[in-house]
Enzyme design. Structure first.
Site, PDB file in Angstrom:
ATOM      1  N   ASP A 136     -13.409  33.627  14.415  1.00  0.00           N
ATOM      2  CA  ASP A 136     -13.649  33.308  13.009  1.00  0.00           C
ATOM      3  C   ASP A 136     -12.355  33.278  12.208  1.00  0.00           C
ATOM      4  OD1 ASP A 136     -16.289  32.752  12.877  1.00  0.00           O
ATOM      5  OD2 ASP A 136     -16.915  34.578  11.847  1.00  0.00           O
ATOM      6  N   ASP A 150     -25.260  45.890  13.397  1.00  0.00           N
ATOM      7  CA  ASP A 150     -25.542  46.630  14.625  1.00  0.00           C
ATOM      8  C   ASP A 150     -26.675  47.636  14.426  1.00  0.00           C
ATOM      9  OD1 ASP A 150     -24.035  48.114  12.874  1.00  0.00           O
ATOM     10  OD2 ASP A 150     -22.364  48.443  14.243  1.00  0.00           O
TER      11      ASP A 150
END
Length: 644
Positions: free
Chosen positions: A230, A383
């Protein structure tokens, strides 16, 4: 007429250099001036220029400091402005009260027989004001502070009991030698595994993580590595793409993916990668952050646990830190994270089959990810989000305490503070979003209570709340309100006992027990601010800053790493403006930052320590003194490495 150039030269230029001044002075005027006037004008120009030079030298540091303060103010106003205003107001009132108390002490107004007087019975105006303040404090302020302190002490004891029970569970696991065991005949189990390495501008560490992933001991035809880049810096993109090409030429099944729009941060990156058509051919996915370096046998130690266990969704490995002894900051972080893995994760895995996914160094069953809704971009803790949703759908987790993956700890306080802000604001965002799903889920009532009261409220909300309120607000406030004085066991005995329990998983850190206790209280202001911003959806709760890495690959090859970095700069000559700008930025002199929240609390605690001397409170004075100095050291960025 043309402008002339005047050169002023001193015959005996002791410590004075030749000065040239360019100005529009008519030549005709110069010709009319006699020698005396010429000398006078030259000396005048010389003095003016010297004065300008001196003023510039003096004003430059002031302008730099002012610009730096304004820049810092813009950064902190967005995230912690309200807390800073509160701390400044509290500090101002405390300082005024301290001055008034000192004046009263010098005049012996605080003696018991003097306090029995009424305000109208004394002739001194200040004495009357002091008696009015005492009456108002006893009747109105003290009851509120006492009740608040009792509430915080109760939360403190509950949280301490929870941590003590967790430690007992850890001791039980050690005594009984409980740990997950690989199923039989698992050595020939080689399912299709996808390895994902998400990264963003990770110039310092990308090479180590890619190299470690490409050296995993697994059949090449049953392994695919996705490098999910990214990065928005073209030079970094080129470096990573070239490294992927190098490994691909060596026969490694590896793919480079780059997104033009970095939406959703890490969750968006992972979600985009999972949407590829070829992912349906794989059964498991392993995630490594850019600074993680798994051992070659990582997959052989983790993936076989899935064999024959259709309810298993996640196998999580433990983190091991390359730079845990780099400085005091990394040592203190190691204590916290050692307890997290050794106690939190291991106990929850053994007794509940659930824990928060650490975001990396874990293997997921792709079916479990899809069944739980995949990666969502709604919080900064993607997460934990996927772990909670998988748990609500009945999936089970396993934590392997003996399987370790090398990674880095933040070495600067600025990087650590931003990391902790994200780690403590995200769970509160998630709690608001997941609470209805938890209540309506089909899991048992015990698991619902564990999720709501233990996992979220007690360990994510109550812990930062009472730490900040009790030790940073109520304790210094009680010095000015003696009726609400905290007992010694609250500020001394119980915290030390709990610190000892925290350090047990890292026994080499026992010499740092006092700095650890002080630093944990110091970090409470950051964690409290993050918790509040996440709970009430403030702007800073959605901030995502990639944690700065140094790119170390082991404890002993620091010199080798530096040599590689220098060689890389020589070998790669991109020549674009972006690269030159980046190199200039990296060469800037490192400097200490100023953290205003911590400095405000340092002044507040030191003011309270000075007030405690009037009451001869020994333990309270030393605690406030050392805690105030701890805030001062952190506020001046004297702990850890400085950011460039």
């Amino acid at each position: 007429m043309a402008p002339a150039t005047v050169v002023v030269t001193m015959e005996n230029p002791n410590n004075l250099s030749v000065i040239q001044f360019d100005g529009k002075i008519p030549v005709s005027t110069l010709e009319k001036e006699n020698n005396t006037n010429k000398t006078t004008k030259q000396l005048t120009w010389l003095l003016l220029l010297k004065a300008q030079k001196i003023l510039s030298t003096i004003s430059y540091p002031i302008l730099v400091i002012k610009r730096r303060a304004l820049s810092k103010r813009r950064e902190e106003t967005q995230s912690s402005g309200k807390i800073l205003i509160f701390l400044k107001t509290f500090l101002f009132l405390s300082f005024l009260t301290l001055l008034f108390e000192i004046y009263a002490h010098m005049n012996q107004w605080n003696l018991s027989h003097m306090l029995e007087l009424k305000p109208h019975e004394v002739g001194n105006v200040f004495h009357a004001i002091y008696l009015t303040w005492i009456s108002f404090r006893v009747n109105y302020i003290a009851p509120f502070v006492i009740n608040l302190s009792r509430f915080c002490v109760l939360l403190f004891l509950i949280q301490s009991l929870d941590r003590f029970v967790q430690c007992l569970g850890c001791f039980w696991i050690k005594i009984r030698r409980l740990k997950p065991v690989l199923p039989q005949n698992s050595t020939s189990y080689f399912p299709m595994v996808l390895v994902q390495i998400p990264m963003c501008n990770e110039k310092e560490v990308y090479e180590h993580s890619i190299s470690a992933a490409c050296n995993l001991d697994w059949p090449k035809d049953r392994l695919l590595i996705q490098v999910l880049d990214d990065s928005d810096i073209k030079s970094v993109q080129t470096l990573i793409r070239n490294d992927v090409s190098k490994w691909k030429q060596k026969g490694v099944n590896i793919i480079y993916r780059h997104r033009y729009f970095r939406t959703g941060y890490k969750a968006g990156n992972l979600s985009s990668a999972m949407s590829c058509d070829y992912v349906k051919n794989y059964e498991f996915v392993t995630i490594f952050d850019a600074d993680f370096q798994p051992n070659p046998d990582f997959l052989k130690q983790t993936v076989p646990h899935f064999k024959g266990n259709k309810e298993l969704a996640l196998v999580q490995a433990r983190w091991s830190f390359i730079n845990k002894e780099e400085n005091l900051l990394t040592r203190l972080q190691n204590i916290n994270l050692a307890f997290h893995f050794e106690v939190d994760q291991q106990v929850n895995s053994e007794f509940l089959n659930f824990f928060g996914f650490n975001g990396t160094a874990g293997v997921w069953r792709i079916k479990a990810l899809e069944d739980s809704g995949g990666w969502l971009e709604r919080t900064t803790v993607e997460d934990m989000d996927i772990a909670v949703r998988a748990h609500l759908n009945g999936w089970k987790f396993i934590f392997l305490n003996d399987v370790k993956v090398l990674c880095e700890l933040p070495e600067s306080y600025q990087a650590y503070k931003k990391q902790q802000h994200r780690w403590h604001s995200g769970p509160m965002q998630l709690f608001r979003l997941c609470l209805p799903s938890i209540i309506s889920s089909k899991i048992s009532a015990w698991k619902k209570m564990n999720l709501i009261f233990l996992f979220f409220l007690l360990r994510k909300l109550i812990l930062p709340f009472y730490s900040f309120t009790l030790f940073c607000i109520i304790l210094p406030l009680s010095m000015f309100i003696p009726e609400a004085e905290l007992p010694i066991w609250v500020i001394c005995y119980v915290p030390i006992f709990m610190s000892i329990l925290n350090i047990l998983p890292a026994p080499k850190s026992f010499p740092f027990i006092v700095p650890y206790l002080l630093f944990e209280n110091t970090m409470s202001v950051t964690k409290f601010n993050a918790m509040v911003s996440g709970l009430f959806q403030l702007g800073s709760s959605y901030e995502w800053v990639v944690t700065k890495k140094t790119g170390r690959s082991s404890d002993v090859d620091l010199l080798e790493t530096e040599k590689k970095a220098l060689q890389k700069e020589k070998d790669i000559e991109l020549g674009d403006e972006e690269t030159e700008k980046e190199e200039k930025t990296n060469k800037k002199k490192r400097r200490n930052r100023i953290f205003r929240n911590e400095l405000a609390l340092a002044c507040l605690l030191l003011t309270a320590a000075a007030r405690s001397l009037l009451s001869a409170q020994g333990v309270h004075f030393y605690f406030l003194l050392f805690q105030g100095l701890s805030f001062l050291v952190v506020g001046l960025d004297l702990i850890g490495e400085q950011m460039g």
